[in-house]
Design a protein around this motif. Sequence first.
Motif, PDB file in Angstrom:
ATOM      1  N   SER A  66      -3.708  45.051  39.767  1.00  0.00           N
ATOM      2  CA  SER A  66      -2.647  46.052  39.882  1.00  0.00           C
ATOM      3  C   SER A  66      -2.534  46.808  38.551  1.00  0.00           C
ATOM      4  O   SER A  66      -3.011  46.310  37.517  1.00  0.00           O
ATOM      5  CB  SER A  66      -1.324  45.370  40.244  1.00  0.00           C
ATOM      6  N   PRO A  67      -1.897  48.007  38.565  1.00  0.00           N
ATOM      7  CA  PRO A  67      -1.201  48.667  39.679  1.00  0.00           C
ATOM      8  C   PRO A  67      -2.150  49.499  40.545  1.00  0.00           C
ATOM      9  O   PRO A  67      -3.286  49.778  40.153  1.00  0.00           O
ATOM     10  CB  PRO A  67      -0.213  49.569  38.949  1.00  0.00           C
ATOM     11  N   GLY A 181       0.788  45.631  42.978  1.00  0.00           N
ATOM     12  CA  GLY A 181       0.031  46.873  43.031  1.00  0.00           C
ATOM     13  C   GLY A 181       0.602  47.852  44.030  1.00  0.00           C
ATOM     14  O   GLY A 181       0.767  49.053  43.735  1.00  0.00           O
TER      15      GLY A 181
END
Length: 267
Positions: A66-67, A181
């Motif tokens: 993530s993101p 995410g």
Amino acid sequence: MKVAQLGEVALHYRIDGPDDGPAVVFANSLGTDMRLWDPILPLLPDGLRIIRFDKRGHGLSSCPPSPYTMGALISDTERLLDHLKVRDCVFVGLSIGGMIAQGLAIKRLDLVRAMVLSNTAAKIGTPKLWAQRIADVETGGIEKLADAVMERWFSAAFRSSPELELWRNMLTRQEDHGYMGCSAAISGTDFFTPTSGLRLPTLGIAGSEDGSTPPDLVRETVDLIPGSRFHLIRKAGHLPCVEKPEEYARVLTDFLESVGHLDGVNG
């Protein structure tokens, strides 16, 4: 089980029904996998080509760090549908899946002939809210959020049922990076202006007890699209396809029929 290798991500997907049936694509919510739609599938007309998938970071799909951006989630979906040679589908998106639906229709109207925006909005929450949820997952995992999520997702009656544990388990077994995410993707998304430019048949579905995307928020988004329709499912929360599958399937089937997507299909 089938997996599509789509560049940086591998998406798990499943197709039910005939290869030549009219395509209906389902995109599920944050913290769930494609099993979200299991309760309604037996209630839909035979002959549809039903396509479900796990977005990145969820279910059996791969989980990049993530993101994520909403653009990446939309591109994943676009590549999957191109891979499956899908055109002119009806796209049913719930929560973040509904944001993907809006973005896909804006980008590739050749893929989407009509859409169902279920328990979603053009903009959900605030960057501050999502930053706090991401921080909570970083420090305590999804488990730290699970009880609060159940309250937003389900009506009081459903929360007292044994079935709640199944959905809580589904949530907490998703990847932390997948949840964080996709939370970042929602945080950075505001589709009010682009969605207001869409011109395609659209159905909005809301749950009267939805603590994540309340009915007024869903209606506000659906009303951006001229000629759209709206249906409120009472005594249901954020996942009405789970709490009220018969009503959800009936409303969806009526919409499919109204846009000519059941022509030649045995119902």
